[in-house]
Each structure stands twice: as C-alpha cells, then as structure tokens.
Design a protein around this motif. Structure first.
Motif, mmCIF file in Angstrom:
data_model
loop_
_atom_site.group_PDB
_atom_site.id
_atom_site.type_symbol
_atom_site.label_atom_id
_atom_site.label_comp_id
_atom_site.label_asym_id
_atom_site.label_seq_id
_atom_site.Cartn_x
_atom_site.Cartn_y
_atom_site.Cartn_z
ATOM 1 N N LYS A 151 1.069 -1.306 -0.103
ATOM 2 C CA LYS A 151 -0.156 -0.008 -0.027
ATOM 3 C C LYS A 151 0.843 1.195 0.041
ATOM 4 O O LYS A 151 1.783 1.468 0.926
ATOM 5 C CB LYS A 151 -0.900 -0.228 1.225
ATOM 6 N N CYS A 178 1.198 5.318 0.038
ATOM 7 C CA CYS A 178 0.751 6.698 0.438
ATOM 8 C C CYS A 178 1.355 7.873 0.151
ATOM 9 O O CYS A 178 2.608 7.689 0.237
ATOM 10 C CB CYS A 178 0.019 6.639 1.738
ATOM 11 N N CYS A 205 -4.654 6.670 -0.870
ATOM 12 C CA CYS A 205 -3.537 5.586 -1.036
ATOM 13 C C CYS A 205 -3.949 4.635 -2.151
ATOM 14 O O CYS A 205 -5.108 4.381 -2.660
ATOM 15 C CB CYS A 205 -3.369 4.695 0.206
ATOM 16 N N TYR A 255 -2.935 0.603 -3.638
ATOM 17 C CA TYR A 255 -2.541 -0.674 -3.368
ATOM 18 C C TYR A 255 -1.986 -1.230 -4.806
ATOM 19 O O TYR A 255 -2.538 -1.375 -5.712
ATOM 20 C CB TYR A 255 -3.500 -1.673 -2.756
ATOM 21 N N LYS A 262 5.927 3.280 0.696
ATOM 22 C CA LYS A 262 4.877 2.063 0.927
ATOM 23 C C LYS A 262 4.859 2.060 2.427
ATOM 24 O O LYS A 262 5.745 2.473 3.346
ATOM 25 C CB LYS A 262 5.707 1.032 0.592
ATOM 26 N N ASP A 308 3.499 -2.958 7.328
ATOM 27 C CA ASP A 308 2.687 -3.476 8.171
ATOM 28 C C ASP A 308 3.459 -3.962 9.555
ATOM 29 O O ASP A 308 4.430 -4.355 9.392
ATOM 30 C CB ASP A 308 1.886 -4.934 7.490
#
Length: 119
Positions: free
Chosen positions: A26, A28, A37, A39, A97, A100
C-alpha cells in the motif's frame, strides 16, 4: 588474459538470474494524514484504488501503467519502498510504502531464527 576476463564476464551475464518486480504494498503520500492510498501488486499486475481493481501493464520490470476514467497513470518503481506516479492529467507524486506491523514481526522472527541457528 583478455580471453579469461571475457569468459568471467560471460559467466556472470549468463547465470540465469532474472529481475523480479518488487512485492505488493500500500503506497501513500507521506506528509498527509487523510490521503488517498493505492495498493499496487506488481507481480499480479493490478492496482487497487478506492476498492476498485484496475489491471496494470508492464513496460519493464520497474515501469507499469494503468488507466482510471480515461486517465493513464505511469508507475515508476524507484526502490522497494517508493514509487513515482505520473498521470496524463498532470498528476505527479512520489508515494511511500506503508509497512505492516505483521510484516515487521515476520522479519524479526526470521532474523532471530537465523541468529539462533548460528549458535
């Protein structure tokens, strides 16, 4: 001697290693909180923007394009964590990016396991 160097160069060039597109993620704009954003899944050639999926065309390993509402967007992969997107409507941004937390945990687990295996 000249023959030896050309043989070594040929061995490195012909080793069969192919460039691989970066992993999906993802992307942004870094300085804005409420930003749009996108993906990008480079290996499956698709872009997901606002819950809609758009097919991407690959012009090279690091250059892609996709079309949204009659506007063509060119995606240039600058590195694994940064892309530059330019559109035919004058849109031009560099996106980063998002990492996570689960991805970081997996990296730490791999690193810790590698350290344990050494001892």
């Amino acid at each position: 001697m000249k023959y030896f160097f050309s043989l070594i160069l040929l061995a490195f060039l012909g080793c069969g290693v192919k460039p691989v597109p970066p992993p999906a993620g993802k992307f942004c704009e870094p300085m804005l909180k409420n930003t749009q954003c996108v993906y990008l899944d480079f290996r499956n050639s698709k872009a997901i923007l606002e819950e809609k999926e758009y097919p991407m065309k690959s012009t090279s390993t690091l250059n892609f394009s996709y079309k949204v509402d009659e506007v063509f967007y060119e995606v240039e992969v600058l590195n694994e964590n940064r892309v530059k997107i330019t559109g035919t409507n004058g849109f031009q941004k560099t996106l980063l990016k998002l990492k996570d937390k689960d991805e970081r945990k997996k990296e730490y687990v791999k690193l810790w396991k590698a350290i344990k295996d050494l001892f």
